[in-house]
Design an enzyme around this catalytic site. Sequence first.
Site, PDB file in Angstrom:
ATOM      1  N   CYS A 177       0.845  -1.203   0.000  1.00 44.13           N
ATOM      2  CA  CYS A 177       0.000   0.000   0.000  1.00 44.13           C
ATOM      3  C   CYS A 177       0.880   1.254   0.000  1.00 44.13           C
ATOM      4  CB  CYS A 177      -0.997  -0.041   1.153  1.00 44.13           C
ATOM      5  SG  CYS A 177      -2.360   1.127   0.961  1.00 44.13           S
TER       6      CYS A 177
ATOM      7  N   HIS B 237      -3.762  -5.152   0.028  1.00 46.07           N
ATOM      8  CA  HIS B 237      -3.256  -5.681   1.297  1.00 46.07           C
ATOM      9  C   HIS B 237      -3.283  -7.205   1.265  1.00 46.07           C
ATOM     10  CE1 HIS B 237      -2.915  -1.935   3.591  1.00 46.07           C
ATOM     11  NE2 HIS B 237      -3.893  -1.517   2.802  1.00 46.07           N
TER      12      HIS B 237
ATOM     13  N   GLU C  22      -2.161  -9.246   3.378  1.00 42.65           N
ATOM     14  CA  GLU C  22      -2.458  -9.767   4.722  1.00 42.65           C
ATOM     15  C   GLU C  22      -3.950  -9.757   5.037  1.00 42.65           C
ATOM     16  OE1 GLU C  22      -2.154  -5.340   5.289  1.00 42.65           O
ATOM     17  OE2 GLU C  22      -1.199  -6.847   4.008  1.00 42.65           O
TER      18      GLU C  22
END
Length: 196
Positions: free
Chosen positions: A76, A178, A180
């Site tokens: 990001c 993202h 994650e």
Amino acid sequence: MVAVIDYDAGNIRSVVNALGRLGAEYVVTSDTRTILSSDRIIMPGVGEARCAMESLKERGLDNVVRSLECPVLGICVGMQLMCSCSEEGNVDCLGIFDTEVRLLKADRPSGVKVPHTGWNSVTGLEGPLFQGIGDGTYMYFVHSYAAGLCAETVARCENGIQFSAALSKGNFYGVQFHPEKSGPAGERLLRNFLLI
């Protein structure tokens, strides 16, 4: 060892939680020596580009990051900081990727919203980060600024315009989404990064 660079950007906790689930050894640090001795580097990020660049410079990490020879992954804002400059705060960035970061434009009639938040498909996937990830896979995005398409684009996404969902140059990699927070596909991408 994976060094997760601490430069006061948000989202570190979710990144280290994801690394923990993968069984990776990691350290959260802003220490130059630790960063330079690590096998992999991650620059996570939720925040504002100018403040993030100032934080990197205050810690003397801007030149450290540029000098790294091990695999580096920006997430990001972490990816945006690797670009030439950002319209967010009108700041010069690290200049690793030859593209500028610009504000996305909302368009109510066509339903384009900014910030671009939620799941969106990524296409044109190239390179080792996307090994075993199918073209058109959905990843999770939260951003208002995006890097333009360039020769280093290795994945694309669209929110009103096409932008770089991922960039790659030498040992440097960046993703706008993202991983994650992107379920099994994001986990696979992080696993791929650990194997580069």
